[in-house]
Design an enzyme around this catalytic site. Structure first.
Site, PDB file in Angstrom:
ATOM      1  N   GLU A 193       0.963  -1.092  -0.046  1.00 10.34           N
ATOM      2  CA  GLU A 193      -0.112   0.084   0.098  1.00 10.34           C
ATOM      3  C   GLU A 193       0.772   1.186  -0.008  1.00 10.34           C
ATOM      4  O   GLU A 193       0.871   2.138   0.611  1.00 10.34           O
ATOM      5  CB  GLU A 193      -0.851   0.008   1.079  1.00 10.34           C
TER       6      GLU A 193
ATOM      7  N   GLU B 264      -5.646  -7.936  -1.384  1.00  9.10           N
ATOM      8  CA  GLU B 264      -6.127  -7.879   0.063  1.00  9.10           C
ATOM      9  C   GLU B 264      -7.669  -7.715  -0.139  1.00  9.10           C
ATOM     10  O   GLU B 264      -7.997  -6.692  -1.206  1.00  9.10           O
ATOM     11  CB  GLU B 264      -5.712  -6.851   0.824  1.00  9.10           C
TER      12      GLU B 264
HETATM   13  P1  P53 Z   1      -7.141  -3.638   9.665  1.00  7.11           P
HETATM   14  C1  P53 Z   1      -6.696   0.910   6.197  1.00  7.11           C
HETATM   15  C2  P53 Z   1      -7.448   1.001   5.019  1.00  7.11           C
HETATM   16  C3  P53 Z   1      -7.364   0.070   4.090  1.00  7.11           C
HETATM   17  C4  P53 Z   1      -6.259  -0.839   4.214  1.00  7.11           C
HETATM   18  O1  P53 Z   1      -6.674  -3.376   7.933  1.00  7.11           O
HETATM   19  C5  P53 Z   1      -5.522  -0.788   5.250  1.00  7.11           C
HETATM   20  C6  P53 Z   1      -5.689   0.122   6.343  1.00  7.11           C
HETATM   21  C7  P53 Z   1      -4.813   0.120   7.625  1.00  7.11           C
HETATM   22  O2  P53 Z   1      -5.460  -0.536   8.607  1.00  7.11           O
HETATM   23  O3  P53 Z   1      -4.376  -1.601   5.430  1.00  7.11           O
HETATM   24  C8  P53 Z   1      -4.443  -3.020   5.101  1.00  7.11           C
HETATM   25  O4  P53 Z   1      -5.900  -4.810  10.255  1.00  7.11           O
HETATM   26  C9  P53 Z   1      -2.867  -3.493   5.437  1.00  7.11           C
HETATM   27  C10 P53 Z   1      -3.073  -4.663   6.248  1.00  7.11           C
HETATM   28  C11 P53 Z   1      -4.371  -4.475   7.308  1.00  7.11           C
HETATM   29  C12 P53 Z   1      -5.456  -4.730   6.431  1.00  7.11           C
HETATM   30  O5  P53 Z   1      -5.502  -3.678   5.233  1.00  7.11           O
HETATM   31  O6  P53 Z   1      -6.980  -2.449  10.077  1.00  7.11           O
HETATM   32  O7  P53 Z   1      -2.103  -3.986   4.167  1.00  7.11           O
HETATM   33  O8  P53 Z   1      -1.931  -4.698   6.879  1.00  7.11           O
HETATM   34  O9  P53 Z   1      -4.231  -5.467   8.379  1.00  7.11           O
HETATM   35  C13 P53 Z   1      -6.713  -4.616   7.354  1.00  7.11           C
HETATM   36  O10 P53 Z   1      -8.612  -4.155   9.689  1.00  7.11           O
END
Ligand code: P53
Length: 489
Positions: A199, A389
């Protein structure tokens, strides 16, 4: 028309969120190893002692730096969720067996830089770290699963943060390049798919989305950090292909499509600018190898003056990516109008969209937004695409050893249906890795926010056995993969 026969179905993770074993096998620390979670605000705090030895806490946020003479410190009576993660370091064989059972073709994971280079600047990698990842990759290979490897998932070795100021320094390009090259050489033949940075656009996107009145200095720092990361990633991409022409490198964009909240042309223009700053600025550099025309307007807007060398621009040209890879969780609506109906969730903001439902953490569930993003970015960049993701963070409850997570299946079903539509409309979509395919520590440090098909017995206080349990979605995803995305019931 449907998903191609060799479509890469699988799941995704990152080192610091699942490995644990934070000080095992010669691994050096990273900033996350000093992060606890504030129960009241659900914010992450860094623990440190100041020059007089007094214990202190500092909220994690853009631009935070330790005061003179202070140093990060582990407090014995605090709980640090990343120290143990979900113990993937010791249980990866069991986990990979579960992935195989679901029929995974690909598993996205990251390498912890400080497991290979404890300080980040050693001449040779730590053989213990190399051996660990080799074992994991071989185990994946034995199980017919292709690794997709992120080199940097928000985990710079602490020593580099302290000694040179991390990504605010040009010196990071060289350090990172050595680390990346060591990986390409050590894991040649085992890994083909690489993502230099997770990201990468977040530095700017998040400043825009949840920065509280960011100053010009903060923009200056963000654009500069991004530039160094762009160059480091481009040099790594070129090196990867030079070491093994079969290597395939992807960008990794946090894909949050923006919507104008009204049809007021001012909102349309704000939306347009959010796309430019948050999404296209980074995508253009990574996919086209040059800064887009509008970058000059963006730099002017915040009086940004960047350290860019002529060699950097050549490197960017030579180091473009081979695939457009991105994360997708939600969309965000923006407006110039005064409103108090703001979604202030965990890592999300914008105007509440009345047409969408929101998760417990305030993330909008918007499958159509995924199709919108896929088709828009494919038109722009014409590169094979992969969603690396996607998923729903939710609270799961165990009843008699079972977890009935129909909400998760509903979320994923909706998104896979829209992926199919995008494929029908001509998008060259090659893969999909569901985030947190096994429960892991969330970015905010909570264990309660779960994404997995596999449940891990561990709670927010660090209690639990790490035992793995299949959720209902486990059998569902297995069927999805078996039918190559046709059977979504
Ligand atoms: P969590 C925010 C918005 C979109 C993606 O997030 C994001 C985030 C950061 O929180 O990050 C990605 O665990 C990131 C992962 C993360 C995942 O989204 O806050 O690449 O490391 O765990 C989900 O629910």
């Amino acid at each position: 028309m449907s998903f191609p026969a060799d479509f890469l179905w699988g799941g995704a993770s990152s080192a610091h969120q699942c490995e644990g074993a934070w000080n095992v096998g010669g691994r050096g620390p990273g900033k996350r190893d000093y992060m606890i979670v504030d129960r009241k605000t659900r914010q992450r705090l860094l623990t440190y002692v100041d020059r007089d030895g007094t214990r202190r806490l500092m909220p994690l946020g853009s631009g935070t730096q330790l005061p003179e003479g202070a140093r990060y410190e582990i407090f014995d009576d605090c709980f640090y969720p990343d120290h143990d993660g979900v113990d993937f370091y010791h249980r990866y064989k069991e986990d990979i067996a579960l992935f195989r059972e679901m029929g995974f073709k690909v598993f996205r994971m990251s390498i912890s830089w400080s497991r290979l280079f404890p300080r980040g600047d050693e001449a040779k990698p730590n053989q213990n770290g190399i051996a660990f990842y080799k074992d994991v990759f071989e185990e994946l290979q034995k199980n017919g699963i292709e690794p997709l490897v992120t080199l940097w998932h928000d985990d710079t070795p602490l020593f580099l943060e302290e000694s040179i100021g991390g990504w605010s320094s040009r010196k990071m390009i060289g350090r990172y390049e050595k680390y990346a090259e060591a990986c390409f050489r050590a894991f040649k033949g085992l890994v083909r798919y690489w993502l230099p940075f997770n990201e990468i656009n977040n530095v700017l996107l998040f400043l825009e989305m949840f920065g509280k009145n960011p100053t010009d200095e903060m923009y200056q720092a963000a654009y500069q950090e991004l530039h160094y990361k762009f160059v480091a990633g481009a040099r790594a991409a070129a090196k990867a292909r030079q070491i093994d022409p079969r290597n395939c490198v992807g960008c990794m964009i946090c894909g949050v499509p923006f919507y104008p909240a009204t049809c007021d042309p001012k909102d349309i223009m704000l939306n347009h600018e959010m796309w430019e700053k948050g999404l296209l600025y980074s995508s253009d550099v990574l996919c086209r190898g040059e800064y887009p025309v509008f970058s000059h307007r963006l730099w002017r807007e915040h009086k940004v003056n960047l350290d860019i060398l002529p060699q950097d621009l050549e490197d960017l040209k030579k180091g473009t990516v081979n695939m457009y890879t991105f994360s997708y969780y939600m969309t965000s609506a923006v407006t110039t109008h005064n409103t108090t109906d703001i979604v202030g969730g965990n890592c999300t903001t914008g105007v509440r969209n009345p047409y969408l439902e929101y998760s417990e953490w305030g993330w909008a569930n918007d499958p159509l937004g995924l199709r919108y993003f896929l088709e828009k970015m494919y038109t722009l960049y014409k590169l094979p695409m992969m969603i690396v993701e996607n998923g729903l963070g939710a609270v799961d409850t165990v009843e008699d050893g079972q977890i009935h997570d129909s909400y998760r299946m509903d979320y994923l079903r909706g998104h896979i249906q829209q992926m199919k539509r995008a494929v029908e409309n001509g998008v060259d979509l090659i893969g999909y890795t569901a985030w947190g395919c096994i429960d892991l520590v969330s970015a905010g440090g909570e264990m309660k926010k779960r994404y997995g098909f596999v449940y891990v017995d561990r709670d927010d206080n660090g209690a639990g056995t790490f035992q793995r349990l299949k959720k209902d979605s486990f059998a569902w995803y297995k069927k999805v993969i078996e039918s190559n995305g046709e059977d979504l019931d």
